[in-house]
Design a protein around this motif. Structure first.
Motif, PDB file in Angstrom:
ATOM      1  N   ARG A   1       0.829  -1.215   0.000  1.00 16.81           N
ATOM      2  CA  ARG A   1       0.000   0.000   0.000  1.00 16.81           C
ATOM      3  C   ARG A   1       0.861   1.262   0.000  1.00 16.81           C
ATOM      4  O   ARG A   1       0.615   2.196  -0.774  1.00 16.81           O
ATOM      5  CB  ARG A   1      -0.926   0.002   1.206  1.00 16.81           C
ATOM      6  CG  ARG A   1      -1.890   1.194   1.231  1.00 16.81           C
ATOM      7  CD  ARG A   1      -2.832   1.128   2.407  1.00 16.81           C
ATOM      8  NE  ARG A   1      -2.150   1.247   3.692  1.00 16.81           N
ATOM      9  CZ  ARG A   1      -1.936   0.242   4.531  1.00 16.81           C
ATOM     10  NH1 ARG A   1      -2.349  -0.979   4.227  1.00 16.81           N
ATOM     11  NH2 ARG A   1      -1.304   0.434   5.686  1.00 16.81           N
TER      12      ARG A   1
ATOM     13  N   ASP B   1       0.898   4.147  -2.757  1.00 13.60           N
ATOM     14  CA  ASP B   1       0.404   5.482  -2.403  1.00 13.60           C
ATOM     15  C   ASP B   1       1.491   6.549  -2.461  1.00 13.60           C
ATOM     16  O   ASP B   1       1.213   7.704  -2.779  1.00 13.60           O
ATOM     17  CB  ASP B   1      -0.224   5.459  -1.007  1.00 13.60           C
ATOM     18  CG  ASP B   1      -1.499   4.631  -0.955  1.00 13.60           C
ATOM     19  OD1 ASP B   1      -2.011   4.255  -2.033  1.00 13.60           O
ATOM     20  OD2 ASP B   1      -1.980   4.355   0.156  1.00 13.60           O
ATOM     21  N   GLU B   2       2.739   6.178  -2.155  1.00 11.56           N
ATOM     22  CA  GLU B   2       3.829   7.141  -2.132  1.00 11.56           C
ATOM     23  C   GLU B   2       4.776   6.999  -3.312  1.00 11.56           C
ATOM     24  O   GLU B   2       5.828   7.643  -3.343  1.00 11.56           O
ATOM     25  CB  GLU B   2       4.610   7.013  -0.817  1.00 11.56           C
ATOM     26  CG  GLU B   2       3.754   7.287   0.421  1.00 11.56           C
ATOM     27  CD  GLU B   2       4.565   7.281   1.708  1.00 11.56           C
ATOM     28  OE1 GLU B   2       5.812   7.280   1.632  1.00 11.56           O
ATOM     29  OE2 GLU B   2       3.932   7.277   2.788  1.00 11.56           O
TER      30      GLU B   2
END
Length: 255
Positions: free
Chosen positions: A135, A139-140
């Motif tokens: 995740r 996301d980053e």
């Protein structure tokens, strides 16, 4: 009813993930259902983040293309000199990040220290769960480095690499080459412990926070504003500088 078959060949470094008898050659595979090209590839070994170009009967296709019987699928990794020239939008692999940021699984703690030593933003925890790694990577927009193929094959992972070696120093060489890091290195600019950016500090600022002998021998210090650790150019610093020099020599020898 005859079996539905297609022909598959993996090229270059993707053969590291393929059964020995199938490496470096085309082989026949019996189709089960109507899988996507991505699912077909991963069922045979290679994780999708290491794939850059997929050809079906010589034409580039996306991961969502359905695998069909009586076709030939050729799969190429990133940076493979034998890969055909295709338009950027026809590649399934994402562009290499201009300034990569990393997240590493629990087994790559020493590699995380090396990457931080080179100045790269690198997340690592010894208790990070697989779903958290995937995740945060998504996301980053971080490159996920892991020797767990199950994590690397999670659908949300876009940028990822499986270090082949089990030795941290060799893993570092792999990652530096894979992501072209040598020209982007900023050695000793990031905290090895917590990943925070370091700032310079005077002897007066670190007084009482370093051994007395160190305070007497050194005038140049760095400190981490986040975790308050202090660093100075001691023996460990010299060993790391030697590693940096080695990496630069490797790049010069293998441009």
């Amino acid at each position: 009813m005859s079996a539905r078959q297609l022909t598959v060949r993996f090229h270059g470094a993707l053969n590291d993930f393929v059964a020995p008898e199938r490496r470096g050659q085309a082989f026949t595979h019996v189709l089960q259902g109507s899988p996507s090209v991505k699912d077909l590839i991963e069922s045979l070994g290679p994780p999708h983040p290491e794939v850059d170009v997929v050809l079906v009967d010589g034409e580039p296709v996306g991961f969502g293309q359905r695998a069909e019987a009586d076709t030939r699928v050729d799969v190429y990794p990133a940076l493979d000199p034998t890969a055909p020239a295709v338009a950027p939008e026809a590649r399934v692999g994402p562009p290499r990040p201009e300034m990569p940021r990393f997240i590493l699984d629990v087994g790559l703690g020493r590699l995380s220290g090396f990457l931080r030593m080179l100045g790269f933003d690198t997340l690592w925890r010894n208790d990070a769960a697989d779903d958290q790694l995937a995740r945060v990577s998504h996301d980053e927009a971080r490159v996920l480095l892991t020797r767990d193929l199950g994590v690397l094959k999670r659908s949300e992972v876009v940028h990822g690499y499986f270090p082949r070696s089990s030795e941290p120093a060799d893993q570092l060489v792999e990652v530096v080459r894979r992501y072209g890091l040598t020209s982007r290195m900023r050695p000793f600019s990031r905290c090895l412990a917590c990943n925070g950016p370091l700032s310079t500090a005077t002897p007066e600022e670190v007084q009482g926070r370093v051994p007395e002998g160190v305070a007497q021998r050194h005038r140049n210090f760095q400190q981490c504003p986040s975790c308050k650790r202090v660093f100075w150019p001691g023996t460990h610093h010299e060993r790391m500088q030697n590693l940096v020099d080695t990496l630069r020599k490797l790049e010069a020898a293998n441009p």
